[in-house]
Write an enzyme that holds these catalytic residues in place. Sequence first.
Site, mmCIF file in Angstrom:
data_model
loop_
_atom_site.group_PDB
_atom_site.id
_atom_site.type_symbol
_atom_site.label_atom_id
_atom_site.label_comp_id
_atom_site.label_asym_id
_atom_site.label_seq_id
_atom_site.Cartn_x
_atom_site.Cartn_y
_atom_site.Cartn_z
ATOM 1 C CB CYS A 256 -0.923 -0.003 1.215
ATOM 2 S SG CYS A 256 -1.820 -1.549 1.467
ATOM 3 C CB ALA A 257 3.502 2.018 -2.412
ATOM 4 N N PRO A 259 1.617 7.755 -0.601
ATOM 5 C CG PRO A 259 2.165 9.875 0.213
ATOM 6 C CD PRO A 259 1.547 8.573 0.630
ATOM 7 N N GLY A 261 6.358 7.568 0.308
ATOM 8 C CA GLY A 261 7.408 7.877 1.276
ATOM 9 C C GLY A 261 8.212 6.672 1.711
ATOM 10 C CG ASP A 280 -2.535 3.388 -3.893
ATOM 11 O OD1 ASP A 280 -2.286 3.388 -2.663
ATOM 12 O OD2 ASP A 280 -3.553 3.916 -4.372
ATOM 13 C CG ASP A 325 2.247 1.978 6.078
ATOM 14 O OD1 ASP A 325 2.329 1.895 7.315
ATOM 15 O OD2 ASP A 325 1.942 3.023 5.480
ATOM 16 C CB CYS A 376 -0.281 6.052 10.886
ATOM 17 S SG CYS A 376 -1.669 6.227 9.747
#
Length: 423
Positions: A256-257, A259, A261, A280, A325, A376
Amino acid sequence: MIGAREAALLTLYEIFENSAYSNLALKERMTKCKGMTASEKALLTNLVYGVVSRHYTLIHIIGKYSSIKLKKLADYVRIILEIGLYQLLYTDKIPESAAVNESVKLAKRYGRKGSDRFVNAVLRSFCRDGCRITYPENTEQYLSVKYSYSTNMVKLFIGTFERVRAEKIMASLNEPAPLTLRANLLKCSTPQLISELQERGIKAESCEGSLVYSDGFDIAESDLYKNGYFSVQDRAAYNAAITLAPQPGETVIDMCAAPGGKSTHIAELMNNEGHIISCDIHEHKIKLITGSARRLGIDIIDARINDGTIEDSELIGAADRVLCDVPCSGLGIIRRKPDIKLDRTDIDELPKLQIKILKNGAKYVKSGGTLVYSTCTLNSRENGDVISAFLADNGNFKKQYEKTYCPDTDNSDGFYICKLVKI
């Protein structure tokens, strides 16, 4: 041209009533208000993000002073009261008279007949009481009003961390987030980046690894940014790729790359040698990944449209390392995205999505390879519980490392990382 307060009212209406994202709604409003001075833009930004962040506190006060029940208040009038109360409570340089009088003017324009008198009465009553907040006695409601979180969110934090620690975390998530820059080691060393920033009059000091603490400056206009000398990345998110520990020449999949970073950080750690498949589900986000890679001088990233919840047979057993992620409730990044406080996400559904992505990512890992899961959020149901459910069905993986970053102790966003190894 409209003023900053009126622009804030229109922006907040889009956020509260049409579920717009605050950053996008604010950006659109700024575009329409091209003639605004820098100070007006600063006030507009402060009012929008401030009211969103303190929404639950502000509506509690309105409920105490309003003769009309909250549910029956016109939307514009409620938002005008929130803007006025926010200025009275949380700004230092705006006189009490200006906060009240400007709110009354807005009520004349956007409210029904008599709305101006109503707004004036509520705000002046609050001022007469010394702008003091009366807090509820109930613990959850008290924390909800004091730190401005929904009661559902307060319950979640208390259930995860217990009362004292939960309060510290909620308080820290109301503080401004530090600006952390990641030096692009393909172009410069960390000391070199610090030196270049300082030469331009920008605060810069070492954090950890290739990270640098800085303060506010116009990043988009920075020549160092344009030339790919750094990226903006929080300390906790930085450690996702560090934990993955990619090596030059390996094949890595970022599930799930966008934007980009973490994908670009992985490429930097690999010295731009090897193959990174960055996935994505949205084409416009794929363009963000490729744009970031181009700016940083990276050419090993293969950005492609790929749904992490659907197994891709071509990728099975293809990767030395896989990063998941996953999409999450974002409770760890409230400092950066205050609209998360508005509690719009169906948190109960997220673990189902997360474990689907993790299980597919696991299939793409070679024997002996590494799988890293990260979020996150500070919600244990999306973190440790997902890992426990995964390991219960996947005995060929072993947990090697696990850490939850918290803003009150780590000076970072709230973030969870778990490293698994395929036996």
